[in-house]
Design a protein around this motif. Structure first.
Motif, PDB file in Angstrom:
ATOM      1  N   THR A  19       0.856  -1.342   0.050  1.00 52.35           N
ATOM      2  CA  THR A  19       0.062   0.189  -0.058  1.00 52.35           C
ATOM      3  C   THR A  19       1.356   1.333  -0.017  1.00 52.35           C
ATOM      4  O   THR A  19       2.013   1.255   0.896  1.00 52.35           O
ATOM      5  CB  THR A  19      -0.721  -0.315   1.608  1.00 52.35           C
ATOM      6  OG1 THR A  19      -1.548  -0.666   1.562  1.00 52.35           O
ATOM      7  CG2 THR A  19      -1.880   1.198   0.756  1.00 52.35           C
ATOM      8  N   LEU A  20       0.479   2.394  -1.125  1.00 49.26           N
ATOM      9  CA  LEU A  20       1.530   3.903  -1.043  1.00 49.26           C
ATOM     10  C   LEU A  20       0.424   4.406  -0.421  1.00 49.26           C
ATOM     11  O   LEU A  20      -0.087   4.584  -0.787  1.00 49.26           O
ATOM     12  CB  LEU A  20       1.544   3.674  -2.579  1.00 49.26           C
ATOM     13  CG  LEU A  20       2.410   2.838  -3.598  1.00 49.26           C
ATOM     14  CD1 LEU A  20       2.184   2.972  -4.664  1.00 49.26           C
ATOM     15  CD2 LEU A  20       4.229   2.885  -2.654  1.00 49.26           C
ATOM     16  N   PHE A  21       1.171   5.044   0.325  1.00 48.45           N
ATOM     17  CA  PHE A  21       0.527   6.658   1.007  1.00 48.45           C
ATOM     18  C   PHE A  21       1.382   7.630   0.772  1.00 48.45           C
ATOM     19  O   PHE A  21       2.466   7.326   0.653  1.00 48.45           O
ATOM     20  CB  PHE A  21       0.145   6.549   3.016  1.00 48.45           C
ATOM     21  CG  PHE A  21       0.129   4.837   2.976  1.00 48.45           C
ATOM     22  CD1 PHE A  21      -1.199   4.936   3.106  1.00 48.45           C
ATOM     23  CD2 PHE A  21       0.733   3.947   3.163  1.00 48.45           C
ATOM     24  CE1 PHE A  21      -2.084   4.015   3.630  1.00 48.45           C
ATOM     25  CE2 PHE A  21       0.050   3.000   3.672  1.00 48.45           C
ATOM     26  CZ  PHE A  21      -1.553   2.961   3.866  1.00 48.45           C
ATOM     27  N   GLY A  22       0.074   8.816   0.000  1.00 54.61           N
ATOM     28  CA  GLY A  22       0.948   9.623  -0.325  1.00 54.61           C
ATOM     29  C   GLY A  22       0.346  11.080   0.603  1.00 54.61           C
ATOM     30  O   GLY A  22      -0.910  10.809   0.970  1.00 54.61           O
ATOM     31  N   ARG A  23       1.410  12.110   0.485  1.00 54.94           N
ATOM     32  CA  ARG A  23       0.754  13.265   1.426  1.00 54.94           C
ATOM     33  C   ARG A  23       1.271  14.647   1.573  1.00 54.94           C
ATOM     34  O   ARG A  23       2.468  14.648   0.378  1.00 54.94           O
ATOM     35  CB  ARG A  23       0.753  13.694   3.172  1.00 54.94           C
ATOM     36  CG  ARG A  23       2.123  13.128   2.951  1.00 54.94           C
ATOM     37  CD  ARG A  23       2.171  13.219   5.191  1.00 54.94           C
ATOM     38  NE  ARG A  23       3.547  13.629   5.401  1.00 54.94           N
ATOM     39  CZ  ARG A  23       4.261  14.297   5.732  1.00 54.94           C
ATOM     40  NH1 ARG A  23       2.981  15.492   5.963  1.00 54.94           N
ATOM     41  NH2 ARG A  23       5.745  14.588   6.469  1.00 54.94           N
ATOM     42  N   GLU A  26      -4.016   7.253  -1.133  1.00 55.19           N
ATOM     43  CA  GLU A  26      -3.995   5.641  -0.350  1.00 55.19           C
ATOM     44  C   GLU A  26      -4.001   4.925  -2.063  1.00 55.19           C
ATOM     45  O   GLU A  26      -4.920   4.745  -2.655  1.00 55.19           O
ATOM     46  CB  GLU A  26      -4.374   5.152  -0.027  1.00 55.19           C
ATOM     47  CG  GLU A  26      -4.576   4.313   1.107  1.00 55.19           C
ATOM     48  CD  GLU A  26      -4.902   3.492   2.602  1.00 55.19           C
ATOM     49  OE1 GLU A  26      -5.605   2.732   2.233  1.00 55.19           O
ATOM     50  OE2 GLU A  26      -5.539   4.358   2.793  1.00 55.19           O
ATOM     51  N   VAL A  27      -2.632   4.240  -2.568  1.00 54.33           N
ATOM     52  CA  VAL A  27      -3.270   3.949  -3.688  1.00 54.33           C
ATOM     53  C   VAL A  27      -2.271   1.941  -3.336  1.00 54.33           C
ATOM     54  O   VAL A  27      -1.833   1.766  -2.498  1.00 54.33           O
ATOM     55  CB  VAL A  27      -3.133   3.722  -5.078  1.00 54.33           C
ATOM     56  CG1 VAL A  27      -3.806   4.638  -5.549  1.00 54.33           C
ATOM     57  CG2 VAL A  27      -1.213   4.190  -4.486  1.00 54.33           C
ATOM     58  N   THR A  28      -3.073   0.663  -3.947  1.00 53.83           N
ATOM     59  CA  THR A  28      -1.928   0.230  -3.617  1.00 53.83           C
ATOM     60  C   THR A  28      -1.965  -0.961  -5.052  1.00 53.83           C
ATOM     61  O   THR A  28      -1.928  -0.569  -6.124  1.00 53.83           O
ATOM     62  CB  THR A  28      -3.408  -1.159  -3.305  1.00 53.83           C
ATOM     63  OG1 THR A  28      -4.239  -1.601  -3.987  1.00 53.83           O
ATOM     64  CG2 THR A  28      -3.920  -1.332  -2.128  1.00 53.83           C
ATOM     65  N   TYR A  29      -0.993  -1.994  -4.836  1.00 54.85           N
ATOM     66  CA  TYR A  29       0.085  -2.404  -6.489  1.00 54.85           C
ATOM     67  C   TYR A  29       0.870  -3.763  -5.522  1.00 54.85           C
ATOM     68  O   TYR A  29       1.040  -4.217  -4.418  1.00 54.85           O
ATOM     69  CB  TYR A  29       1.409  -1.111  -6.379  1.00 54.85           C
ATOM     70  CG  TYR A  29       2.239  -2.384  -7.700  1.00 54.85           C
ATOM     71  CD1 TYR A  29       1.627  -1.903  -8.768  1.00 54.85           C
ATOM     72  CD2 TYR A  29       2.905  -2.584  -7.229  1.00 54.85           C
ATOM     73  CE1 TYR A  29       2.558  -1.743 -10.274  1.00 54.85           C
ATOM     74  CE2 TYR A  29       3.686  -2.744  -8.625  1.00 54.85           C
ATOM     75  CZ  TYR A  29       3.464  -2.866  -9.376  1.00 54.85           C
ATOM     76  OH  TYR A  29       4.709  -3.306 -10.905  1.00 54.85           O
ATOM     77  N   THR A  30       0.672  -4.730  -6.631  1.00 55.12           N
ATOM     78  CA  THR A  30       0.975  -6.194  -6.377  1.00 55.12           C
ATOM     79  C   THR A  30       2.188  -6.631  -7.116  1.00 55.12           C
ATOM     80  O   THR A  30       1.955  -6.042  -7.930  1.00 55.12           O
ATOM     81  CB  THR A  30      -0.403  -6.971  -6.072  1.00 55.12           C
ATOM     82  OG1 THR A  30      -1.939  -6.390  -5.913  1.00 55.12           O
ATOM     83  CG2 THR A  30      -0.302  -8.488  -6.109  1.00 55.12           C
ATOM     84  N   PRO A  31       2.933  -6.412  -6.735  1.00 51.63           N
ATOM     85  CA  PRO A  31       4.174  -6.730  -8.101  1.00 51.63           C
ATOM     86  C   PRO A  31       3.953  -8.675  -8.358  1.00 51.63           C
ATOM     87  O   PRO A  31       3.632  -9.591  -7.599  1.00 51.63           O
ATOM     88  CB  PRO A  31       5.582  -7.505  -7.361  1.00 51.63           C
ATOM     89  CG  PRO A  31       4.757  -5.937  -5.882  1.00 51.63           C
ATOM     90  CD  PRO A  31       3.672  -5.876  -5.282  1.00 51.63           C
ATOM     91  N   ARG A  32       4.250  -8.328 -10.013  1.00 54.29           N
ATOM     92  CA  ARG A  32       4.719  -9.876 -10.425  1.00 54.29           C
ATOM     93  C   ARG A  32       5.582 -11.081 -10.166  1.00 54.29           C
ATOM     94  O   ARG A  32       5.866 -11.625 -11.450  1.00 54.29           O
ATOM     95  CB  ARG A  32       3.375  -9.559 -11.674  1.00 54.29           C
ATOM     96  CG  ARG A  32       2.854  -8.717 -11.529  1.00 54.29           C
ATOM     97  CD  ARG A  32       2.227  -8.451 -13.582  1.00 54.29           C
ATOM     98  NE  ARG A  32       2.674  -7.559 -13.715  1.00 54.29           N
ATOM     99  CZ  ARG A  32       3.373  -7.402 -15.226  1.00 54.29           C
ATOM    100  NH1 ARG A  32       2.422  -7.609 -16.386  1.00 54.29           N
ATOM    101  NH2 ARG A  32       4.405  -6.435 -15.766  1.00 54.29           N
TER     102      ARG A  32
END
Length: 201
Positions: free
Chosen positions: A57-61, A121-127
Motif C-alpha cells: 500500500t502506497l501513501f501520499g501526503r 492511498e493506492v495499492t500495488y501487487t508486484p508480479r
C-alpha cells in the motif's frame, strides 16, 4: 490669448504626468508562483519488504487538493549474494554483486486525484521478485519516491504428523516383540534338548 496658452500648458502638463503611469501599466505584471502546502510532498509504503504475492500500500501526503498524480513503477532483479572465487594465488576472493539499474518494464498506476486534504492511498501487487521503485509525479511537477523489496516465498518444510511417526514405531515394536519371542523359544528349545540328553544317559 493668455487663456489659450494657460489651457495648452495645463494639457501638456497632464499628458506628461500621465505618461509614466501609462508606461507602468503597459508592462507585464509578474506571475505569482503556485501555492504549495507546507512541508512538500511525501510518498511512503506500509511495508518496505514483502513476499511475492502480497500487496503493498502506497501513501501520499502534502499534495494539492484534487491534484492529478501518476505513480511510475521501476524494478530491478534481486542482487545475488556475495560469491567467492579462487584467485590466481589459490586464495578465495570475495566478489561483490554487480549493481542493477532499475528498468521501466512495469506498467504505471492509473492517474488519480489527491483527496481534499492532499493525501492519497493506492495499492500495488508486484508480479515478480526484485527491487521496486515507485515515483509519484504530480501535475505541479513535484515528485517523491519510495522503495519496496519483493522476496521469493520460502518453501515450508512438510509437517511431521502422528501418522507418519506411529507407523514406523509400530513396525519397530512388532519386530522387537517377534525377536523377543524367538529368543525365548530358542532358549526353551535348548533347555529342553539338554534335559532330554541327560534323561537318555
Amino acid at each position: 490669448m493668455r487663456l489659450s496658452r494657460i489651457i495648452m500648458a495645463l494639457t501638456v502638463g497632464l499628458a506628461v504626468a500621465a505618461a509614466p503611469t501609462a508606461a507602468g501599466a503597459a508592462q507585464p505584471q509578474p506571475t505569482q508562483p503556485p501555492v504549495y502546502p507546507p512541508g512538500g510532498v511525501e510518498l511512503s509504503v506500509d511495508d518496505p519488504q514483502i513476499i511475492l504475492g502480497e500487496t503493498v500500500t502506497l501513501f501520499g501526503r502534502g499534495w494539492n487538493p484534487g491534484e492529478r498524480i501518476v505513480i511510475r513503477v521501476s524494478s530491478s532483479p534481486l542482487a545475488n549474494a556475495m560469491t567467492a572465487v579462487r584467485g590466481s594465488s589459490g586464495d578465495r576472493v570475495a566478489m561483490t554483486p554487480v549493481a542493477y539499474r532499475p528498468s521501466r518494464d512495469e506498467p504505471d498506476l492509473a492517474a488519480f486525484a489527491a483527496r481534499a486534504d492532499g493525501t492519497f492511498e493506492v495499492t500495488y501487487t508486484p508480479r515478480r521478485t526484485g527491487y521496486f521503485l515507485f515515483e509519484a509525479v504530480g501535475e505541479t511537477g513535484r515528485t517523491d519516491t519510495a522503495q519496496v523489496t519483493v522476496l521469493r516465498k520460502k518453501k515450508s518444510a512438510l509437517p511431521v504428523t502422528g501418522a507418519s511417526t506411529s507407523t514406523p514405531m509400530k513396525v519397530g515394536g512388532g519386530l522387537v516383540a517377534t525377536g523377543a519371542v524367538l529368543l525365548l523359544m530358542t532358549l526353551a528349545w535348548r533347555q529342553r534338548h539338554r534335559f532330554n540328553a541327560r534323561s537318555v544317559r
